[in-house]
Enzyme design. Structure first.
Site, PDB file in Angstrom:
ATOM      1  N   ASP A  86       0.856  -1.184   0.000  1.00 41.31           N
ATOM      2  CA  ASP A  86       0.000   0.000   0.000  1.00 41.31           C
ATOM      3  C   ASP A  86       0.887   1.228   0.000  1.00 41.31           C
ATOM      4  OD1 ASP A  86      -2.166   1.922   0.513  1.00 41.31           O
ATOM      5  OD2 ASP A  86      -3.299   0.176   1.178  1.00 41.31           O
ATOM      6  N   ASP A 120       4.034   2.785  -4.123  1.00 40.77           N
ATOM      7  CA  ASP A 120       3.021   3.453  -4.936  1.00 40.77           C
ATOM      8  C   ASP A 120       2.846   2.632  -6.208  1.00 40.77           C
ATOM      9  OD1 ASP A 120       1.498   5.034  -6.573  1.00 40.77           O
ATOM     10  OD2 ASP A 120       2.787   6.807  -6.456  1.00 40.77           O
ATOM     11  N   SER A 178     -20.970  -1.702 -11.999  1.00 38.95           N
ATOM     12  CA  SER A 178     -21.286  -0.544 -12.830  1.00 38.95           C
ATOM     13  C   SER A 178     -20.478  -0.483 -14.117  1.00 38.95           C
ATOM     14  CB  SER A 178     -21.079   0.750 -12.033  1.00 38.95           C
ATOM     15  OG  SER A 178     -19.740   0.885 -11.621  1.00 38.95           O
ATOM     16  N   TYR A 229     -15.047   6.471 -13.746  1.00 38.11           N
ATOM     17  CA  TYR A 229     -14.866   5.321 -12.847  1.00 38.11           C
ATOM     18  C   TYR A 229     -15.312   4.035 -13.536  1.00 38.11           C
ATOM     19  CZ  TYR A 229     -15.900   2.009  -9.132  1.00 38.11           C
ATOM     20  OH  TYR A 229     -15.970   0.859  -8.359  1.00 38.11           O
ATOM     21  N   LYS A 285     -13.062   0.528 -14.488  1.00 39.41           N
ATOM     22  CA  LYS A 285     -13.394  -0.814 -14.017  1.00 39.41           C
ATOM     23  C   LYS A 285     -13.740  -1.756 -15.171  1.00 39.41           C
ATOM     24  CE  LYS A 285     -12.687  -0.388  -9.627  1.00 39.41           C
ATOM     25  NZ  LYS A 285     -11.627  -1.183  -8.958  1.00 39.41           N
ATOM     26  N   THR A 292     -18.452  -0.303   3.607  1.00 41.24           N
ATOM     27  CA  THR A 292     -17.230   0.192   4.234  1.00 41.24           C
ATOM     28  C   THR A 292     -17.534   1.477   4.987  1.00 41.24           C
ATOM     29  OG1 THR A 292     -16.560   1.611   2.388  1.00 41.24           O
ATOM     30  CG2 THR A 292     -15.914  -0.720   2.281  1.00 41.24           C
TER      31      THR A 292
END
Length: 236
Positions: free
Chosen positions: A40, A63, A144, A155, A159, A189
Protein backbone atom coordinates in the site's frame (compact mmCIF):
# COMPACT_ATOMS: atom_id res chain seq x y z
CA UNK A 1 -22.19 -25.67 5.01
CA UNK A 2 -18.79 -24.41 6.05
CA UNK A 3 -15.90 -24.21 3.60
CA UNK A 4 -12.20 -24.08 4.38
CA UNK A 5 -9.08 -23.79 2.24
CA UNK A 6 -5.50 -24.83 2.93
CA UNK A 7 -2.91 -22.47 1.44
CA UNK A 8 -0.08 -23.37 3.75
CA UNK A 9 3.30 -22.68 2.13
CA UNK A 10 1.85 -20.38 -0.51
CA UNK A 11 2.43 -16.64 -0.89
CA UNK A 12 -0.20 -14.01 -1.70
CA UNK A 13 0.40 -10.37 -2.60
CA UNK A 14 -2.50 -8.04 -1.79
CA UNK A 15 -2.37 -4.51 -3.20
CA UNK A 16 -4.33 -1.79 -1.43
CA UNK A 17 -4.04 -3.86 1.73
CA UNK A 18 -4.76 -0.91 4.01
CA UNK A 19 -8.31 -0.41 2.72
CA UNK A 20 -11.50 -2.08 3.89
CA UNK A 21 -11.58 -4.72 1.13
CA UNK A 22 -7.80 -5.18 1.05
CA UNK A 23 -7.69 -5.85 4.78
CA UNK A 24 -10.54 -8.37 4.52
CA UNK A 25 -8.75 -10.18 1.69
CA UNK A 26 -5.50 -10.23 3.67
CA UNK A 27 -7.29 -11.71 6.67
CA UNK A 28 -9.00 -14.37 4.55
CA UNK A 29 -5.75 -15.57 2.97
CA UNK A 30 -3.88 -15.42 6.28
CA UNK A 31 -6.57 -17.51 7.95
CA UNK A 32 -6.25 -20.05 5.11
CA UNK A 33 -2.56 -20.45 5.98
CA UNK A 34 -0.98 -18.36 3.23
CA UNK A 35 1.90 -16.01 3.81
CA UNK A 36 0.32 -12.65 3.07
CA UNK A 37 2.39 -9.81 1.67
CA UNK A 38 0.47 -6.56 1.70
CA UNK A 39 1.36 -3.51 -0.35
CA UNK A 40 0.00 0.00 0.00
CA UNK A 41 1.07 3.61 -0.44
CA UNK A 42 -0.36 4.21 3.06
CA UNK A 43 1.79 3.07 6.00
CA UNK A 44 0.36 0.82 8.74
CA UNK A 45 0.68 3.54 11.39
CA UNK A 46 -1.60 5.86 9.40
CA UNK A 47 -5.17 6.42 10.63
CA UNK A 48 -6.34 5.50 7.10
CA UNK A 49 -4.86 2.00 7.38
CA UNK A 50 -7.76 -0.33 8.23
CA UNK A 51 -6.04 -3.68 8.74
CA UNK A 52 -6.56 -4.29 12.44
CA UNK A 53 -3.43 -6.38 13.01
CA UNK A 54 -0.72 -5.42 10.48
CA UNK A 55 1.80 -7.64 12.28
CA UNK A 56 0.04 -10.68 10.80
CA UNK A 57 1.24 -9.76 7.31
CA UNK A 58 4.52 -8.76 5.68
CA UNK A 59 4.04 -5.13 4.66
CA UNK A 60 5.71 -3.51 1.66
CA UNK A 61 5.19 0.18 1.07
CA UNK A 62 4.90 1.21 -2.54
CA UNK A 63 3.02 3.45 -4.94
CA UNK A 64 1.56 1.01 -7.44
CA UNK A 65 1.06 3.76 -10.01
CA UNK A 66 4.88 3.93 -10.20
CA UNK A 67 6.45 1.09 -12.16
CA UNK A 68 9.76 1.23 -10.29
CA UNK A 69 7.92 0.85 -6.97
CA UNK A 70 5.89 -2.06 -8.30
CA UNK A 71 8.95 -3.85 -9.63
CA UNK A 72 10.78 -3.34 -6.34
CA UNK A 73 7.87 -4.65 -4.24
CA UNK A 74 7.29 -7.75 -6.37
CA UNK A 75 10.99 -8.60 -6.45
CA UNK A 76 11.27 -8.06 -2.70
CA UNK A 77 8.35 -10.40 -2.06
CA UNK A 78 9.93 -13.13 -4.17
CA UNK A 79 13.38 -12.55 -2.68
CA UNK A 80 11.99 -12.71 0.85
CA UNK A 81 9.71 -15.71 0.37
CA UNK A 82 11.08 -17.59 -2.63
CA UNK A 83 7.85 -17.63 -4.60
CA UNK A 84 4.59 -15.88 -5.48
CA UNK A 85 1.35 -17.83 -5.87
CA UNK A 86 -1.46 -15.27 -5.86
CA UNK A 87 -1.90 -11.63 -6.83
CA UNK A 88 -4.95 -9.84 -5.47
CA UNK A 89 -5.40 -6.48 -7.22
CA UNK A 90 -7.44 -4.53 -4.69
CA UNK A 91 -5.95 -1.02 -4.99
CA UNK A 92 -8.59 1.37 -6.30
CA UNK A 93 -11.01 4.15 -5.48
CA UNK A 94 -14.19 5.92 -6.60
CA UNK A 95 -14.71 9.46 -7.78
CA UNK A 96 -17.86 10.86 -9.35
CA UNK A 97 -20.77 13.20 -9.11
CA UNK A 98 -20.22 15.36 -12.19
CA UNK A 99 -21.24 14.87 -15.84
CA UNK A 100 -18.43 14.42 -18.34
CA UNK A 101 -18.48 18.01 -19.55
CA UNK A 102 -17.91 19.18 -15.97
CA UNK A 103 -15.27 16.60 -15.05
CA UNK A 104 -11.68 17.75 -14.68
CA UNK A 105 -9.03 16.01 -16.79
CA UNK A 106 -7.08 15.46 -13.57
CA UNK A 107 -9.93 13.26 -12.33
CA UNK A 108 -9.63 11.14 -15.48
CA UNK A 109 -5.88 10.73 -14.99
CA UNK A 110 -6.26 9.99 -11.28
CA UNK A 111 -8.89 7.26 -11.71
CA UNK A 112 -7.12 5.54 -14.58
CA UNK A 113 -3.88 5.58 -12.59
CA UNK A 114 -5.32 4.25 -9.32
CA UNK A 115 -7.87 1.79 -10.71
CA UNK A 116 -6.35 0.49 -13.94
CA UNK A 117 -2.65 1.31 -14.06
CA UNK A 118 -2.06 -0.31 -10.67
CA UNK A 119 -3.71 -3.51 -11.87
CA UNK A 120 -1.71 -3.46 -15.11
CA UNK A 121 1.65 -2.86 -13.44
CA UNK A 122 1.13 -5.36 -10.64
CA UNK A 123 0.05 -8.03 -13.12
CA UNK A 124 2.91 -7.24 -15.50
CA UNK A 125 5.57 -7.72 -12.85
CA UNK A 126 3.91 -10.60 -11.00
CA UNK A 127 3.11 -12.78 -14.01
CA UNK A 128 6.63 -14.17 -14.60
CA UNK A 129 6.64 -15.45 -11.01
CA UNK A 130 3.04 -16.65 -11.11
CA UNK A 131 3.84 -18.74 -14.17
CA UNK A 132 6.48 -20.58 -12.16
CA UNK A 133 3.95 -21.55 -9.48
CA UNK A 134 0.94 -21.87 -11.84
CA UNK A 135 -0.75 -19.29 -9.67
CA UNK A 136 -3.74 -17.00 -9.97
CA UNK A 137 -4.69 -13.35 -10.27
CA UNK A 138 -7.95 -11.88 -8.99
CA UNK A 139 -8.74 -8.23 -9.66
CA UNK A 140 -11.57 -5.92 -8.63
CA UNK A 141 -13.85 -4.66 -11.39
CA UNK A 142 -17.35 -3.33 -10.64
CA UNK A 143 -20.96 -4.07 -11.43
CA UNK A 144 -21.29 -0.54 -12.83
CA UNK A 145 -18.62 -1.33 -15.44
CA UNK A 146 -21.23 -3.27 -17.39
CA UNK A 147 -22.98 -0.12 -18.59
CA UNK A 148 -22.65 3.63 -18.78
CA UNK A 149 -24.17 5.78 -16.09
CA UNK A 150 -24.71 9.31 -14.91
CA UNK A 151 -22.00 11.09 -12.95
CA UNK A 152 -19.30 8.44 -12.73
CA UNK A 153 -18.55 7.44 -16.29
CA UNK A 154 -14.78 7.69 -15.82
CA UNK A 155 -14.87 5.32 -12.85
CA UNK A 156 -17.00 2.86 -14.82
CA UNK A 157 -14.57 3.00 -17.74
CA UNK A 158 -11.60 2.19 -15.50
CA UNK A 159 -13.39 -0.81 -14.02
CA UNK A 160 -14.41 -2.01 -17.48
CA UNK A 161 -10.72 -1.82 -18.32
CA UNK A 162 -9.88 -4.00 -15.33
CA UNK A 163 -12.38 -6.58 -16.55
CA UNK A 164 -11.00 -6.59 -20.09
CA UNK A 165 -7.36 -6.75 -18.97
CA UNK A 166 -8.31 -9.68 -16.75
CA UNK A 167 -9.66 -11.51 -19.79
CA UNK A 168 -6.40 -10.69 -21.60
CA UNK A 169 -4.26 -12.07 -18.76
CA UNK A 170 -6.35 -15.24 -18.79
CA UNK A 171 -6.05 -15.65 -22.56
CA UNK A 172 -2.32 -14.97 -22.67
CA UNK A 173 -1.59 -17.43 -19.86
CA UNK A 174 -3.82 -20.39 -20.65
CA UNK A 175 -2.68 -23.46 -18.79
CA UNK A 176 -0.32 -21.60 -16.46
CA UNK A 177 -1.96 -18.66 -14.66
CA UNK A 178 -5.67 -18.26 -14.02
CA UNK A 179 -7.09 -14.73 -13.96
CA UNK A 180 -10.55 -13.66 -12.84
CA UNK A 181 -12.23 -10.50 -11.64
CA UNK A 182 -14.99 -9.82 -9.15
CA UNK A 183 -17.71 -7.21 -9.66
CA UNK A 184 -18.98 -5.61 -6.44
CA UNK A 185 -21.76 -3.05 -6.32
CA UNK A 186 -21.53 -0.89 -3.19
CA UNK A 187 -19.26 -2.42 -0.54
CA UNK A 188 -20.20 -1.88 3.08
CA UNK A 189 -17.23 0.19 4.23
CA UNK A 190 -16.92 3.09 6.68
CA UNK A 191 -16.04 5.45 3.82
CA UNK A 192 -19.11 4.47 1.79
CA UNK A 193 -21.36 4.87 4.84
CA UNK A 194 -19.94 8.33 5.39
CA UNK A 195 -20.43 9.27 1.73
CA UNK A 196 -23.99 7.86 1.54
CA UNK A 197 -25.46 8.19 5.05
CA UNK A 198 -29.08 7.85 3.85
CA UNK A 199 -28.56 4.59 1.98
CA UNK A 200 -29.89 1.21 3.07
CA UNK A 201 -26.70 -0.41 4.36
CA UNK A 202 -28.41 -3.81 4.57
CA UNK A 203 -28.33 -3.98 0.77
CA UNK A 204 -24.56 -3.55 0.64
CA UNK A 205 -22.11 -6.45 0.55
CA UNK A 206 -19.77 -7.15 3.44
CA UNK A 207 -16.12 -7.02 2.26
CA UNK A 208 -15.51 -10.32 4.07
CA UNK A 209 -17.96 -12.03 1.72
CA UNK A 210 -16.15 -10.64 -1.31
CA UNK A 211 -12.83 -11.78 0.18
CA UNK A 212 -14.25 -15.31 0.50
CA UNK A 213 -15.08 -15.38 -3.23
CA UNK A 214 -11.59 -14.16 -4.10
CA UNK A 215 -10.11 -16.89 -1.91
CA UNK A 216 -12.22 -19.46 -3.73
CA UNK A 217 -11.12 -18.16 -7.13
CA UNK A 218 -7.49 -18.69 -6.16
CA UNK A 219 -8.12 -22.18 -4.82
CA UNK A 220 -8.07 -25.56 -6.55
CA UNK A 221 -11.86 -25.55 -6.29
CA UNK A 222 -11.85 -22.98 -9.12
CA UNK A 223 -9.19 -24.72 -11.21
CA UNK A 224 -11.41 -24.69 -14.32
CA UNK A 225 -12.37 -21.02 -13.99
CA UNK A 226 -10.35 -18.33 -15.77
CA UNK A 227 -11.32 -15.16 -17.59
CA UNK A 228 -14.53 -14.79 -15.60
CA UNK A 229 -16.12 -11.64 -14.18
CA UNK A 230 -17.91 -12.86 -11.06
CA UNK A 231 -20.84 -10.90 -9.58
CA UNK A 232 -20.38 -10.25 -5.86
CA UNK A 233 -23.26 -7.91 -5.20
CA UNK A 234 -25.67 -10.26 -3.46
CA UNK A 235 -29.23 -8.95 -3.72
CA UNK A 236 -28.29 -5.28 -4.12
Amino acid sequence: MSVSFDMDGEVALVTGVGGALGSSVANAFEEAGATVCGADVVEPDSEDFQLSDPDRIDFYQGDFTDEDDVADVVESVVDDHGRLDYLLNIAGTWRGGDPLDETEADTFDFLFDVNLKTMFLASKHALPHLRETEGAVVSVSARSSLEGGEGDGIYRATKAGVRLLTETVAEENLGTVRANSVMPSVIDTPMNREMMPDADFDEWVDPRDIAAVMLFLCSDAASVTSGAAVPVYGEA
